[in-house]
Design a protein around this motif. Sequence first.
Motif, PDB file in Angstrom:
ATOM      1  N   LYS A  75      44.117  31.926  36.631  1.00 48.37           N
ATOM      2  CA  LYS A  75      43.246  32.566  37.345  1.00 48.37           C
ATOM      3  C   LYS A  75      41.934  31.656  37.768  1.00 48.37           C
ATOM      4  O   LYS A  75      40.840  31.817  38.024  1.00 48.37           O
ATOM      5  N   ILE A  79      38.200  33.742  33.979  1.00 52.52           N
ATOM      6  CA  ILE A  79      39.047  34.336  32.815  1.00 52.52           C
ATOM      7  C   ILE A  79      38.476  35.559  32.480  1.00 52.52           C
ATOM      8  O   ILE A  79      39.021  36.163  31.544  1.00 52.52           O
ATOM      9  N   MET A  82      40.412  38.715  30.570  1.00 51.26           N
ATOM     10  CA  MET A  82      41.778  38.484  30.124  1.00 51.26           C
ATOM     11  C   MET A  82      41.986  38.473  28.633  1.00 51.26           C
ATOM     12  O   MET A  82      41.357  38.101  27.951  1.00 51.26           O
TER      13      MET A  82
END
Length: 106
Positions: A75, A79, A82
């Motif tokens: 990404k 993050i 996540m």
Amino acid sequence: IGVSPIAATAMTGFSLAADSSNTFSTSTQIKGKAYAADYAPPTPSKMTTAISDMETAYTDAAGRPISDNSNLNVKSGLISGMTFTAGVYKWDSDVMFSADIYIKGS
């Protein structure tokens, strides 16, 4: 949290209250305890050991290859939210999060 080799006064904004043993402090802003190199023994020795362990862990992790190419630049370093499973992750940029992140697995 902890600071070493500097004194507890370096931890600003926490309203620290030293325990009667002077080996740690507490604060309503911290869940747990705060430690500093200038607290009473055995805290300085434990702080030195913690710093050494951290350096060893960082060196070990930095030298490991990524376990899966999908773990590279996840990404683009943004993050938040996540969940990370076991593995080695690496980024070629800064990593930032403004919400919780989760670690799952062993």
